[in-house]
Design a protein around this motif. Structure first.
Motif, PDB file in Angstrom:
ATOM      1  N   SER A 190      44.507  29.336  27.957  1.00 42.78           N
ATOM      2  CA  SER A 190      43.585  29.982  27.357  1.00 42.78           C
ATOM      3  C   SER A 190      42.207  30.220  28.392  1.00 42.78           C
ATOM      4  O   SER A 190      41.294  30.545  29.140  1.00 42.78           O
ATOM      5  CB  SER A 190      43.005  30.589  26.211  1.00 42.78           C
ATOM      6  N   SER A 191      41.924  28.806  28.645  1.00 47.45           N
ATOM      7  CA  SER A 191      40.816  28.475  29.351  1.00 47.45           C
ATOM      8  C   SER A 191      40.764  27.964  30.737  1.00 47.45           C
ATOM      9  O   SER A 191      39.953  28.638  31.049  1.00 47.45           O
ATOM     10  CB  SER A 191      40.490  26.258  28.785  1.00 47.45           C
ATOM     11  N   ARG A 192      42.279  28.274  31.298  1.00 41.97           N
ATOM     12  CA  ARG A 192      42.414  27.779  32.759  1.00 41.97           C
ATOM     13  C   ARG A 192      41.895  29.983  33.107  1.00 41.97           C
ATOM     14  O   ARG A 192      41.783  30.146  33.860  1.00 41.97           O
ATOM     15  CB  ARG A 192      43.692  27.789  33.016  1.00 41.97           C
ATOM     16  N   ARG A 193      42.470  30.766  31.718  1.00 46.19           N
ATOM     17  CA  ARG A 193      42.212  31.994  32.186  1.00 46.19           C
ATOM     18  C   ARG A 193      41.033  32.471  32.520  1.00 46.19           C
ATOM     19  O   ARG A 193      40.543  32.781  32.889  1.00 46.19           O
ATOM     20  CB  ARG A 193      42.776  32.889  31.390  1.00 46.19           C
ATOM     21  N   TRP A 194      40.114  31.886  31.233  1.00 52.97           N
ATOM     22  CA  TRP A 194      38.966  31.996  31.648  1.00 52.97           C
ATOM     23  C   TRP A 194      37.912  31.877  32.813  1.00 52.97           C
ATOM     24  O   TRP A 194      36.810  31.974  33.175  1.00 52.97           O
ATOM     25  CB  TRP A 194      38.193  30.941  30.273  1.00 52.97           C
ATOM     26  N   ILE A 195      37.833  30.001  33.286  1.00 54.02           N
ATOM     27  CA  ILE A 195      37.740  30.189  34.513  1.00 54.02           C
ATOM     28  C   ILE A 195      37.815  30.964  35.883  1.00 54.02           C
ATOM     29  O   ILE A 195      37.586  31.143  35.988  1.00 54.02           O
ATOM     30  CB  ILE A 195      38.597  28.655  34.544  1.00 54.02           C
ATOM     31  N   GLU A 196      39.691  31.097  35.277  1.00 54.94           N
ATOM     32  CA  GLU A 196      39.921  32.329  36.562  1.00 54.94           C
ATOM     33  C   GLU A 196      38.664  33.603  36.842  1.00 54.94           C
ATOM     34  O   GLU A 196      38.088  33.682  37.071  1.00 54.94           O
ATOM     35  CB  GLU A 196      41.180  32.991  36.435  1.00 54.94           C
ATOM     36  N   GLU A 197      38.747  34.303  34.986  1.00 56.60           N
ATOM     37  CA  GLU A 197      37.898  35.153  34.507  1.00 56.60           C
ATOM     38  C   GLU A 197      36.458  35.277  35.533  1.00 56.60           C
ATOM     39  O   GLU A 197      35.693  35.992  36.387  1.00 56.60           O
ATOM     40  CB  GLU A 197      38.150  35.462  34.214  1.00 56.60           C
ATOM     41  N   LEU A 198      35.649  33.621  35.204  1.00 59.56           N
ATOM     42  CA  LEU A 198      34.311  33.630  35.797  1.00 59.56           C
ATOM     43  C   LEU A 198      34.236  32.902  36.989  1.00 59.56           C
ATOM     44  O   LEU A 198      34.115  33.592  37.801  1.00 59.56           O
ATOM     45  CB  LEU A 198      33.491  31.725  34.638  1.00 59.56           C
ATOM     46  N   THR A 199      35.497  33.137  37.710  1.00 55.10           N
ATOM     47  CA  THR A 199      35.580  33.532  39.132  1.00 55.10           C
ATOM     48  C   THR A 199      34.951  34.037  39.342  1.00 55.10           C
ATOM     49  O   THR A 199      34.799  34.200  40.841  1.00 55.10           O
ATOM     50  CB  THR A 199      36.234  31.636  40.083  1.00 55.10           C
ATOM     51  N   ALA A 200      36.266  35.564  39.367  1.00 56.87           N
ATOM     52  CA  ALA A 200      35.789  36.398  40.021  1.00 56.87           C
ATOM     53  C   ALA A 200      34.701  37.144  39.416  1.00 56.87           C
ATOM     54  O   ALA A 200      34.711  37.988  40.137  1.00 56.87           O
ATOM     55  CB  ALA A 200      37.714  36.869  39.205  1.00 56.87           C
ATOM     56  N   LEU A 201      34.017  36.980  38.512  1.00 60.25           N
ATOM     57  CA  LEU A 201      32.373  37.806  38.324  1.00 60.25           C
ATOM     58  C   LEU A 201      31.865  37.858  39.146  1.00 60.25           C
ATOM     59  O   LEU A 201      31.222  39.384  39.266  1.00 60.25           O
ATOM     60  CB  LEU A 201      32.238  36.803  36.999  1.00 60.25           C
ATOM     61  N   PRO A 202      31.155  36.854  40.300  1.00 52.86           N
ATOM     62  CA  PRO A 202      30.506  37.284  40.677  1.00 52.86           C
ATOM     63  C   PRO A 202      30.997  38.380  42.756  1.00 52.86           C
ATOM     64  O   PRO A 202      30.335  39.103  42.452  1.00 52.86           O
ATOM     65  CB  PRO A 202      30.386  35.957  41.846  1.00 52.86           C
ATOM     66  N   GLU A 203      31.950  37.899  42.834  1.00 54.03           N
ATOM     67  CA  GLU A 203      32.856  39.572  43.326  1.00 54.03           C
ATOM     68  C   GLU A 203      33.151  41.191  42.615  1.00 54.03           C
ATOM     69  O   GLU A 203      32.934  41.581  43.436  1.00 54.03           O
ATOM     70  CB  GLU A 203      34.517  38.806  43.458  1.00 54.03           C
ATOM     71  N   LYS A 204      33.783  40.563  41.189  1.00 55.65           N
ATOM     72  CA  LYS A 204      33.259  41.677  40.431  1.00 55.65           C
ATOM     73  C   LYS A 204      31.893  42.603  40.495  1.00 55.65           C
ATOM     74  O   LYS A 204      31.664  43.775  40.456  1.00 55.65           O
ATOM     75  CB  LYS A 204      33.431  41.850  39.439  1.00 55.65           C
ATOM     76  N   THR A 205      31.117  41.945  40.782  1.00 58.43           N
ATOM     77  CA  THR A 205      29.746  42.142  40.386  1.00 58.43           C
ATOM     78  C   THR A 205      29.009  42.600  41.881  1.00 58.43           C
ATOM     79  O   THR A 205      28.216  43.775  42.055  1.00 58.43           O
ATOM     80  CB  THR A 205      28.351  40.888  40.447  1.00 58.43           C
ATOM     81  N   GLU A 206      29.861  42.617  42.723  1.00 61.53           N
ATOM     82  CA  GLU A 206      29.574  42.823  44.447  1.00 61.53           C
ATOM     83  C   GLU A 206      29.608  44.392  44.006  1.00 61.53           C
ATOM     84  O   GLU A 206      29.322  45.530  44.509  1.00 61.53           O
ATOM     85  CB  GLU A 206      30.142  42.081  44.841  1.00 61.53           C
ATOM     86  N   ALA A 207      31.203  44.290  43.747  1.00 58.33           N
ATOM     87  CA  ALA A 207      31.840  46.108  43.497  1.00 58.33           C
ATOM     88  C   ALA A 207      30.822  46.541  42.968  1.00 58.33           C
ATOM     89  O   ALA A 207      30.905  47.838  43.096  1.00 58.33           O
ATOM     90  CB  ALA A 207      32.927  45.518  43.099  1.00 58.33           C
ATOM     91  N   THR A 208      30.335  46.202  41.257  1.00 61.52           N
ATOM     92  CA  THR A 208      29.553  46.815  40.741  1.00 61.52           C
ATOM     93  C   THR A 208      28.286  47.617  41.100  1.00 61.52           C
ATOM     94  O   THR A 208      28.311  48.559  41.445  1.00 61.52           O
ATOM     95  CB  THR A 208      29.479  46.388  39.575  1.00 61.52           C
ATOM     96  N   LEU A 209      27.672  46.684  41.986  1.00 63.53           N
ATOM     97  CA  LEU A 209      26.360  47.410  43.084  1.00 63.53           C
ATOM     98  C   LEU A 209      26.453  48.380  44.213  1.00 63.53           C
ATOM     99  O   LEU A 209      25.808  49.350  44.370  1.00 63.53           O
ATOM    100  CB  LEU A 209      25.940  46.051  43.870  1.00 63.53           C
ATOM    101  N   ARG A 210      27.982  48.877  44.097  1.00 61.67           N
ATOM    102  CA  ARG A 210      28.505  49.796  45.091  1.00 61.67           C
ATOM    103  C   ARG A 210      28.260  51.076  44.331  1.00 61.67           C
ATOM    104  O   ARG A 210      28.451  52.130  45.039  1.00 61.67           O
ATOM    105  CB  ARG A 210      29.574  49.985  45.579  1.00 61.67           C
ATOM    106  N   CYS A 211      28.099  50.913  42.972  1.00 58.61           N
ATOM    107  CA  CYS A 211      27.274  52.159  42.221  1.00 58.61           C
ATOM    108  C   CYS A 211      25.305  52.524  43.045  1.00 58.61           C
ATOM    109  O   CYS A 211      25.433  53.565  41.667  1.00 58.61           O
ATOM    110  CB  CYS A 211      27.479  52.814  40.511  1.00 58.61           C
ATOM    111  N   ALA A 212      25.374  52.118  43.474  1.00 60.46           N
ATOM    112  CA  ALA A 212      23.521  52.436  43.837  1.00 60.46           C
ATOM    113  C   ALA A 212      23.509  53.579  43.746  1.00 60.46           C
ATOM    114  O   ALA A 212      22.502  54.335  43.412  1.00 60.46           O
ATOM    115  CB  ALA A 212      22.870  50.978  45.018  1.00 60.46           C
ATOM    116  N   GLY A 213      24.244  54.130  44.936  1.00 60.95           N
ATOM    117  CA  GLY A 213      24.234  55.541  44.891  1.00 60.95           C
ATOM    118  C   GLY A 213      24.294  56.620  43.879  1.00 60.95           C
ATOM    119  O   GLY A 213      23.171  58.050  43.865  1.00 60.95           O
ATOM    120  N   THR A 214      25.127  56.397  43.425  1.00 57.24           N
ATOM    121  CA  THR A 214      25.039  57.133  42.173  1.00 57.24           C
ATOM    122  C   THR A 214      24.138  57.167  41.051  1.00 57.24           C
ATOM    123  O   THR A 214      23.573  57.987  40.485  1.00 57.24           O
ATOM    124  CB  THR A 214      26.561  56.906  41.169  1.00 57.24           C
ATOM    125  N   CYS A 215      23.500  55.610  40.698  1.00 61.10           N
ATOM    126  CA  CYS A 215      22.433  55.361  39.581  1.00 61.10           C
ATOM    127  C   CYS A 215      20.853  56.499  40.417  1.00 61.10           C
ATOM    128  O   CYS A 215      20.322  56.499  39.699  1.00 61.10           O
ATOM    129  CB  CYS A 215      21.945  54.099  39.471  1.00 61.10           C
TER     130      CYS A 215
END
Ligand code: F6R
Length: 376
Positions: A190-215
């Motif tokens: 579980s710990s390993r899985r959380w670390i992987e999820e944390l590592t993926a977070l900045p990229e997912k945030t970058e992807a989320t920013l693509r909603c700026a036009g819609t907002c």
């Protein structure tokens, strides 16, 4: 003089800096290879003491308190430690029964908020140890704490807190995972899985920013409304609270954040076509609790549509049901229940920002507010 780096306002610049702020906050504290969190030298409280903890008391103001509310779910779910959250300004009146077996976590972007400082001093007086989560190195709260976990968000100039908030939630997740490790509440897998999820977070945030036009389009369409209701359940309720706070703060629009299930106990009476509802209806399909929460939110949306509500929904990528029910849907990358709030915050910050721009307001310096409230 800080530079806007080509952005029209600091607030927008800081919203767009979130992927970097998250990466800088998370990466130095995790080991992907070992699948664990390494913050012993920052926490500075022995493993023995952390194992003996009975309770965590989180104290903060405004947006930082909303991070604390999200943290409450993290500590309870990951480390199985009961956590309370207080308004710093109310802490001294509550006569909280705290002592050496309760850890006080103070969260403050500036590290100089007078109420938070007073609460930390009171907690120390009662024998509790404190860990500060702050963005400012050598701030008063940092200097007085037993342990300090800095958010590496970089200077936040805009009065409305954006990147510091999401970085605070990331630090709380790191601390909850660390506590779970120390208290042997987390399997290696579980710990390993959380670390992987944390590592993926900045990229997912970058992807989320693509909603700026819609907002921006949504803001153009909705900026004349005088009231909004933001709803979310569980760890998404603090996101609803902060979405509403951002809108009030920079756009001067009345908005309320509410736990979604609580709306039937009063606010539902005023939901109609004049009160847009922002519903956080994401779902982590791997989490049973998240699925139950999601179903309830979908059923709420059906009820509000019957009252002619206009619904702006946040949904997980690939969700068709929410998109069919809501008037507008913003999609968020798939993320675990406890980390999704970090991503969900991005469109709500952008919405508040673009409403303020549409109204021609001074986004970075809202009237009557200061960056750090240094007097009680
Ligand atoms: C909201 C906002 C305020 C602060 C609050 C606490 O966007 O900026 O609500 O969060 O004044 O400030 P800090 O975190 O510096 O203690």
């Amino acid at each position: 003089m800080p530079d806007k780096n080509g952005f029209p306002h600091f607030m927008l610049k800081e919203i767009f800096e979130q992927p970097k702020a998250l990466k800088d906050t998370i990466a130095p504290r995790i080991s992907l290879q070992n699948g664990d969190v390494r913050i012993d030298s920052e926490v500075r409280i022995s493993a023995q003491e952390l194992r003996a903890l009975r309770r965590i008391n989180i104290v903060a103001s405004g947006t930082s308190r909303h991070a604390g509310l999200a943290g409450q779910y993290m500590f309870q779910d990951l480390a199985h430690v009961f956590a309370d959250v207080d308004y710093a300004s109310e802490f001294e009146y509550r006569n909280a029964p705290i002592g050496p077996e309760e850890l006080t976590i103070v969260i403050t972007q500036s590290g100089e908020t007078a109420d938070t400082m007073a609460a930390q001093r009171l907690a120390h007086k009662k024998g509790s140890r404190s860990i500060a989560i702050t963005n400012v190195v050598n701030s008063t709260v940092a200097n007085e704490a037993d342990g300090v976990l800095y958010t590496h968000a970089g200077p936040e100039i805009s009065i409305a807190s954006t990147k510091a908030f999401t970085a605070q939630m990331a630090v709380l997740f790191l601390l909850a995972t660390y506590l779970a490790q120390v208290r042997e509440q987390l399997s290696r897998d579980s710990s390993r899985r959380w670390i992987e999820e944390l590592t993926a977070l900045p990229e997912k945030t970058e992807a989320t920013l693509r909603c700026a036009g819609t907002c921006r389009e949504l803001a153009d369409r909705y900026h004349r409304f005088g009231d909004f209701l933001f709803l979310g359940r569980a760890a998404h309720y603090p996101v609803a609270m902060d979405g509403a706070l951002k809108l009030k703060e920079v756009s001067y629009v009345h908005a309320e954040g509410y736990p979604a299930g609580e709306a039937v106990h009063g606010p539902k009476a005023i939901i109609d076509e004049d009160l847009p509802v922002v519903m956080i209806a994401t779902c982590d399909a791997t989490d049973q609790g998240s699925k139950v929460r999601y179903e309830k939110s979908v059923s709420d949306m059906r009820a509000y549509k019957k009252q002619n509500a206009r619904i702006i929904a946040l949904a997980s990528e690939g969700d068709k049901d929410v998109a069919q029910l809501a008037d507008h849907t913003i999609f968020i990358p798939q993320a675990p229940e406890l980390l999704a709030p970090i991503l969900e915050m991005v469109p709500l910050q952008l919405f508040a920002y673009y409403v303020a721009v549409a109204k021609g307001l001074d986004v970075d310096r809202p009237r009557n507010l200061v960056k750090a409230v240094t007097q009680e």
